[in-house]
Design a protein around this motif. Structure first.
Motif, PDB file in Angstrom:
ATOM      1  N   GLU A  24       0.821  -1.213   0.000  1.00  0.00           N
ATOM      2  CA  GLU A  24       0.000   0.000   0.000  1.00  0.00           C
ATOM      3  C   GLU A  24       0.855   1.262   0.000  1.00  0.00           C
ATOM      4  OE1 GLU A  24      -0.018  -2.279   2.465  1.00  0.00           O
ATOM      5  OE2 GLU A  24      -1.890  -3.373   2.215  1.00  0.00           O
ATOM      6  N   ALA A  25       2.089   1.175   0.485  1.00  0.00           N
ATOM      7  CA  ALA A  25       2.964   2.341   0.599  1.00  0.00           C
ATOM      8  C   ALA A  25       3.774   2.597  -0.672  1.00  0.00           C
ATOM      9  CB  ALA A  25       3.911   2.167   1.786  1.00  0.00           C
ATOM     10  N   LYS A  26       3.659   1.737  -1.668  1.00  0.00           N
ATOM     11  CA  LYS A  26       4.436   1.911  -2.895  1.00  0.00           C
ATOM     12  C   LYS A  26       4.024   3.157  -3.671  1.00  0.00           C
ATOM     13  CE  LYS A  26       5.991  -2.754  -3.369  1.00  0.00           C
ATOM     14  NZ  LYS A  26       6.154  -3.940  -4.146  1.00  0.00           N
ATOM     15  N   GLU A  27       2.804   3.652  -3.447  1.00  0.00           N
ATOM     16  CA  GLU A  27       2.324   4.851  -4.125  1.00  0.00           C
ATOM     17  C   GLU A  27       2.773   6.142  -3.428  1.00  0.00           C
ATOM     18  OE1 GLU A  27       0.710   4.704  -7.086  1.00  0.00           O
ATOM     19  OE2 GLU A  27       1.050   2.553  -6.958  1.00  0.00           O
ATOM     20  N   VAL A  28       3.365   6.038  -2.242  1.00  0.00           N
ATOM     21  CA  VAL A  28       3.840   7.211  -1.510  1.00  0.00           C
ATOM     22  C   VAL A  28       5.076   7.750  -2.223  1.00  0.00           C
ATOM     23  CG1 VAL A  28       4.828   8.021   0.674  1.00  0.00           C
ATOM     24  CG2 VAL A  28       2.928   6.390   0.693  1.00  0.00           C
ATOM     25  N   THR A  29       5.094   9.068  -2.464  1.00  0.00           N
ATOM     26  CA  THR A  29       6.191   9.673  -3.217  1.00  0.00           C
ATOM     27  C   THR A  29       6.719  10.911  -2.486  1.00  0.00           C
ATOM     28  OG1 THR A  29       4.616  10.976  -4.508  1.00  0.00           O
ATOM     29  CG2 THR A  29       5.360   8.894  -5.476  1.00  0.00           C
ATOM     30  N   PRO A  30       7.950  11.303  -2.792  1.00  0.00           N
ATOM     31  CA  PRO A  30       8.495  12.528  -2.182  1.00  0.00           C
ATOM     32  C   PRO A  30       7.831  13.762  -2.785  1.00  0.00           C
ATOM     33  CG  PRO A  30      10.092  11.540  -3.686  1.00  0.00           C
ATOM     34  CD  PRO A  30       8.923  10.610  -3.625  1.00  0.00           C
ATOM     35  N   ILE A  31       7.918  14.865  -2.075  1.00  0.00           N
ATOM     36  CA  ILE A  31       7.338  16.122  -2.550  1.00  0.00           C
ATOM     37  C   ILE A  31       8.270  17.261  -2.139  1.00  0.00           C
ATOM     38  CG2 ILE A  31       5.954  16.525  -0.463  1.00  0.00           C
ATOM     39  CD1 ILE A  31       3.699  17.519  -2.373  1.00  0.00           C
ATOM     40  N   THR A  32       8.281  18.305  -2.924  1.00  0.00           N
ATOM     41  CA  THR A  32       9.079  19.480  -2.569  1.00  0.00           C
ATOM     42  C   THR A  32       8.246  20.396  -1.679  1.00  0.00           C
ATOM     43  OG1 THR A  32       8.355  20.769  -4.475  1.00  0.00           O
ATOM     44  CG2 THR A  32      10.313  19.386  -4.779  1.00  0.00           C
ATOM     45  N   GLU A  33       8.921  21.300  -0.996  1.00  0.00           N
ATOM     46  CA  GLU A  33       8.217  22.237  -0.120  1.00  0.00           C
ATOM     47  C   GLU A  33       7.253  23.108  -0.922  1.00  0.00           C
ATOM     48  OE1 GLU A  33       9.270  25.436   3.417  1.00  0.00           O
ATOM     49  OE2 GLU A  33      10.858  24.792   2.050  1.00  0.00           O
ATOM     50  N   ILE A  34       7.688  23.569  -2.079  1.00  0.00           N
ATOM     51  CA  ILE A  34       6.847  24.425  -2.916  1.00  0.00           C
ATOM     52  C   ILE A  34       5.617  23.664  -3.398  1.00  0.00           C
ATOM     53  CG2 ILE A  34       6.765  25.650  -5.123  1.00  0.00           C
ATOM     54  CD1 ILE A  34       9.725  26.415  -4.586  1.00  0.00           C
ATOM     55  N   SER A  35       5.802  22.414  -3.834  1.00  0.00           N
ATOM     56  CA  SER A  35       4.661  21.609  -4.290  1.00  0.00           C
ATOM     57  C   SER A  35       3.686  21.350  -3.150  1.00  0.00           C
ATOM     58  CB  SER A  35       5.133  20.281  -4.873  1.00  0.00           C
ATOM     59  OG  SER A  35       5.841  20.507  -6.062  1.00  0.00           O
ATOM     60  N   ALA A  36       4.185  21.132  -1.947  1.00  0.00           N
ATOM     61  CA  ALA A  36       3.314  20.902  -0.795  1.00  0.00           C
ATOM     62  C   ALA A  36       2.447  22.127  -0.531  1.00  0.00           C
ATOM     63  CB  ALA A  36       4.136  20.550   0.437  1.00  0.00           C
ATOM     64  N   ILE A  37       3.003  23.300  -0.727  1.00  0.00           N
ATOM     65  CA  ILE A  37       2.246  24.543  -0.537  1.00  0.00           C
ATOM     66  C   ILE A  37       1.230  24.712  -1.666  1.00  0.00           C
ATOM     67  CG2 ILE A  37       2.423  27.073  -0.521  1.00  0.00           C
ATOM     68  CD1 ILE A  37       5.205  26.646   0.853  1.00  0.00           C
ATOM     69  N   GLN A  38       1.681  24.518  -2.921  1.00  0.00           N
ATOM     70  CA  GLN A  38       0.795  24.704  -4.071  1.00  0.00           C
ATOM     71  C   GLN A  38      -0.373  23.721  -4.058  1.00  0.00           C
ATOM     72  OE1 GLN A  38       3.468  24.389  -7.415  1.00  0.00           O
ATOM     73  NE2 GLN A  38       3.830  26.590  -7.454  1.00  0.00           N
ATOM     74  N   LEU A  39      -0.110  22.493  -3.628  1.00  0.00           N
ATOM     75  CA  LEU A  39      -1.159  21.472  -3.607  1.00  0.00           C
ATOM     76  C   LEU A  39      -1.995  21.537  -2.329  1.00  0.00           C
ATOM     77  CD1 LEU A  39       0.839  18.447  -5.067  1.00  0.00           C
ATOM     78  CD2 LEU A  39      -0.858  19.854  -6.233  1.00  0.00           C
ATOM     79  N   LYS A  40      -1.635  22.486  -1.451  1.00  0.00           N
ATOM     80  CA  LYS A  40      -2.348  22.662  -0.176  1.00  0.00           C
ATOM     81  C   LYS A  40      -2.392  21.353   0.619  1.00  0.00           C
ATOM     82  CE  LYS A  40      -5.194  26.451  -1.877  1.00  0.00           C
ATOM     83  NZ  LYS A  40      -4.871  26.586  -3.245  1.00  0.00           N
ATOM     84  N   CYS A  41      -1.223  20.719   0.724  1.00  0.00           N
ATOM     85  CA  CYS A  41      -1.111  19.450   1.452  1.00  0.00           C
ATOM     86  C   CYS A  41      -1.204  19.699   2.952  1.00  0.00           C
ATOM     87  CB  CYS A  41       0.223  18.771   1.136  1.00  0.00           C
ATOM     88  SG  CYS A  41       0.415  18.342  -0.604  1.00  0.00           S
ATOM     89  N   GLU A  42      -1.752  18.742   3.643  1.00  0.00           N
ATOM     90  CA  GLU A  42      -1.884  18.817   5.095  1.00  0.00           C
ATOM     91  C   GLU A  42      -0.677  18.125   5.738  1.00  0.00           C
ATOM     92  OE1 GLU A  42      -4.711  16.885   8.578  1.00  0.00           O
ATOM     93  OE2 GLU A  42      -5.317  16.726   6.480  1.00  0.00           O
ATOM     94  N   LEU A  43       0.040  18.854   6.588  1.00  0.00           N
ATOM     95  CA  LEU A  43       1.154  18.269   7.325  1.00  0.00           C
ATOM     96  C   LEU A  43       0.561  17.425   8.445  1.00  0.00           C
ATOM     97  CD1 LEU A  43       4.213  18.081   7.986  1.00  0.00           C
ATOM     98  CD2 LEU A  43       3.900  20.092   9.431  1.00  0.00           C
TER      99      LEU A  43
END
Length: 193
Positions: A24-43
């Motif tokens: 199930e964790a194979k779909e987990v991918t790295p992200i950049t700080e800017i992408s996390a902000i642009q995609l409005k990701c929840e920390l």
């Protein structure tokens, strides 16, 4: 006995157990700080990994992100290295939504007749008579649907080839928004007598 163990260790290389990535964790991918902000990701968590083998850092982060309910991670600080590679890190684990809008029926379906539309090869340009019909922009879409959307667009315009000229955005790995040229290529045939 000691010599045999030394030979086995030297022949087998590293004896550190490799951490498997959960299915199930194979779909987990790295992200950049800017992408996390642009995609409005929840920390969802700040995770500290200490004294791990460098080969196990990514598998552990993938598994931990999944177990925490996330789907992306970012190494925010490397605390310690071993042979120039991270062995202790501080990572931010995120839960990010889908960065593209899905079509109502799920993935885009290939139109009948569009199956013959393919990406253009540069050798093909030299051996065929190709004409650019238009330049097309694909807005946010699923990475799995990108080539299907381009093939459908080329087919609807009477084209049979496309060439991605610019990647506008990606999901971190695969393009999700592109600029592409749509071509109509006439195939030359060579008569051998």
């Amino acid at each position: 006995m000691v010599i045999g163990l030394a030979v086995v260790l030297s022949l087998s290389g590293c004896v550190t157990r490799k951490i498997p990535v959960k299915q199930e964790a194979k779909e987990v991918t790295p992200i950049t700080e800017i992408s996390a902000i642009q995609l409005k990701c929840e920390l969802i968590e700040v995770y500290t990994l200490e004294d791990s083998h460098p080969n196990n850092v990514v598998p552990i982060l993938k598994n931990q992100t999944y177990l925490s309910g996330g789907n992306r991670y970012r190494i925010s600080d490397v605390l310690k290295t071993r042979k120039g590679r991270p062995s202790s890190v501080m990572a931010e684990l995120y839960k990010c939504g889908t960065p593209y809008t899905m079509k109502p029926a799920g993935n885009v379906q290939l139109l009948p007749g569009a199956y013959s539309v393919k990406p253009i090869a540069f050798s093909e340009i030299e051996n065929n008579d190709c004409k650019i019909l238009t330049t097309h922009v694909v807005e946010k879409t699923s990475p799995d649907s990108l080539e299907i959307e381009l093939a459908n667009e080329a087919y609807m315009l009477g084209g049979n080839r496309f060439h991605i000229t610019k990647i506008i955005d990606s999901d971190g790995v695969n393009p999700t928004s592109v600029v592409a040229d749509i071509y109509r290529c006439k195939h030359r045939t060579v008569a051998f007598n």
